[in-house]
Design an enzyme around this catalytic site. Structure first.
Site, PDB file in Angstrom:
ATOM      1  N   LYS A  57     -45.473 -20.305 -48.543  1.00  0.00           N
ATOM      2  CA  LYS A  57     -45.700 -19.864 -47.880  1.00  0.00           C
ATOM      3  C   LYS A  57     -44.424 -18.303 -47.490  1.00  0.00           C
ATOM      4  CE  LYS A  57     -44.690 -21.616 -43.760  1.00  0.00           C
ATOM      5  NZ  LYS A  57     -45.516 -22.811 -42.255  1.00  0.00           N
ATOM      6  N   ARG A 155     -51.146 -25.128 -30.211  1.00  0.00           N
ATOM      7  CA  ARG A 155     -50.705 -23.991 -31.164  1.00  0.00           C
ATOM      8  C   ARG A 155     -52.116 -23.549 -31.785  1.00  0.00           C
ATOM      9  NH1 ARG A 155     -46.757 -22.811 -35.696  1.00  0.00           N
ATOM     10  NH2 ARG A 155     -47.698 -23.531 -36.855  1.00  0.00           N
ATOM     11  N   TYR A 287     -17.705   0.626 -37.055  1.00  0.00           N
ATOM     12  CA  TYR A 287     -18.498   1.199 -36.536  1.00  0.00           C
ATOM     13  C   TYR A 287     -17.862   0.954 -35.006  1.00  0.00           C
ATOM     14  CZ  TYR A 287     -22.543   3.101 -39.482  1.00  0.00           C
ATOM     15  OH  TYR A 287     -23.069   3.710 -39.773  1.00  0.00           O
ATOM     16  N   MET A 335     -25.441  -1.523 -42.505  1.00  0.00           N
ATOM     17  CA  MET A 335     -26.939  -1.735 -43.212  1.00  0.00           C
ATOM     18  C   MET A 335     -26.431  -2.014 -45.025  1.00  0.00           C
ATOM     19  SD  MET A 335     -30.080   0.364 -43.783  1.00  0.00           S
ATOM     20  CE  MET A 335     -30.057   0.884 -42.629  1.00  0.00           C
TER      21      MET A 335
END
Ligand code: PLP
Length: 396
Positions: A57, A155, A287, A335
């Protein structure tokens, strides 16, 4: 290995990996043969009486479901597990013709896709079971499926307490053919003798007795994930669902580590130095000027960042390998760019290789170590690997 040695995906080599549209300096190398080695480890743990359906998955936990599924199919896996109908569709489109178990993807509107793709869903409530029954009846089909019962995870699933009503009601849905009961462990990582797991195993045994009255043919029962496979033999039953152990991390991290479980790492994340700048002591970097050099430094610019899944929480915490030595991340991860202090690694040079994950020159950064820096679990580290990273199937 250099960039040129990378087999180039685009199905020329049948790997199913996509090619980068531009030659990025940052990519992932995934070894399907090593995933198969971890599959063999699961086989040794469960013995021959239990089938193994590897869990692929979330695109194979972020590593690329298609090449991994092909390798597992060739290695003899009797079936695979996916989370969503879409994931099953991608495997079918790639020519995977094994049985595909569908965990939580049974939602309104997917009934005909389940029939078309021949997925074997976990049934967890009546409305969806009834919809599936009606869709199958309309086309004269019978759907193989599993009855998902909550034995303690709390669950998704039918409640174990009301099975005496649930089972006969499900039996009346004639187009559904339950192959077995399934449940999921909540605390499998607590190790042998764990109370919660022992209670779940006992509960599972009890509900199987109950279900035999209504579904005597249903004999493919399953409870164990990786933790169950490695630590709780009583949880194995007829088939098991290993995920994280196939991808080279211990399900019980941080108590246990992959190599202690006999698992091998399957992924390498590599990049290259884009630029090196010599800066004097007292230079603020990046930054927020969040880092200020304390000495005359050499700072390497690496073309990877949180846009690739190298998360910002690795600022001032993460390390990358250069020629087998660890260079610390300095300043905030951006990023597209991350900075390393390479003052103590004179061999570091522009264009030189950097390893973010995996083995290099006798050293290694494991998924588990990165999870520790990120204060999370190995599952999240690999599931978050950025979609823009080219993924290459290699045999390392
Ligand atoms: C994801 C999942 C697994 C695999 O779990 P691991 O801890 O990765 O082995 C097994 N069963 C179900 C229902 C799952 O959702």
């Amino acid at each position: 290995m250099t960039r040129r040695d990378i087999p180039n995906g685009q199905d020329g080599n049948g790997s199913g990996f996509r090619l980068p549209t531009t030659g990025r300096l940052t990519w992932l190398e995934i070894s399907p043969p090593r995933v198969v080695a971890n599959y063999r480890r699961a086989q040794r743990a469960v013995g021959s009486g239990t089938a193994i359906f590897p869990v692929v998955k979330a695109d194979g936990y972020g590593l690329g479901a298609i090449p991994i599924s092909r390798a597992l199919m060739e290695a003899g896996a009797p079936g695979l597990c996916v989370g969503l109908v879409e994931e099953g569709a991608a495997l079918r489109a790639a020519g995977i013709d094994l049985p595909l178990v569908l965990f939580s993807g049974l939602r309104p509107g997917v009934e005909s896709a389940i029939l078309e793709l021949d997925l074997w869903p976990f049934l967890y409530d009546f409305p969806s079971a009834r919809r599936l029954h009606e869709a199958a009846l309309a086309v004269g089909r019978v759907v193989s499926c599993f009855i998902k019962v909550d034995t303690g995870m709390g669950r998704l699933g039918f409640s174990a307490d009301t099975l005496s009503e649930t089972l006969p009601a499900l039996q009346a849905l004639s187009a559904l053919r339950p192959l077995g009961l399934v449940s999921h462990l909540a605390c499998g990582d607590e190790g042998e003798g764990g109370q919660a797991t022992r209670r779940q195993v006992a509960r599972m045994a009890a509900i199987l007795q109950q279900s035999a009255t209504w579904f005597p043919e249903a004999r493919a029962h399953s409870l164990a994930n990786s933790a169950g496979i490695l630590y709780h033999p009583a949880s194995h039953w007829d088939w098991v669902r290993p995920g994280i152990m196939l991808y080279g991390a211990s399900p019980a991290y941080p108590q246990c580590r992959a190599e202690e479980e006999g698992l091998v790492s399957v992924v390498r994340w590599v990049s290259h130095i884009l630029q090196i700048r010599a800066v004097p002591a007292g230079t603020p970097l990046g930054y927020g000027h969040a880092f200020v050099t304390e000495r005359n430094s050499r700072i390497a610019q690496i073309p990877v960042g949180y846009g690739d899944g190298y998360l910002r929480c690795l600022s001032h915490r993460g390390h990358m390998l250069i020629r087998g030595r660890k260079a610390p991340v300095v300043g905030r991860v951006c990023m597209d760019l991350t900075m390393l202090d390479v003052t103590d690694i004179p061999e570091a040079e522009v264009g030189g290789r950097v390893t973010l994950l995996g083995e290099e020159e006798g050293a290694a950064i494991s998924i588990e170590e990165m999870a520790c820096w990120m204060e999370t679990i190995p599952y999240e580290v690999i599931c978050l690997l950025g979609r823009r990273l080219p993924r290459y199937a290699v045999d390392f």
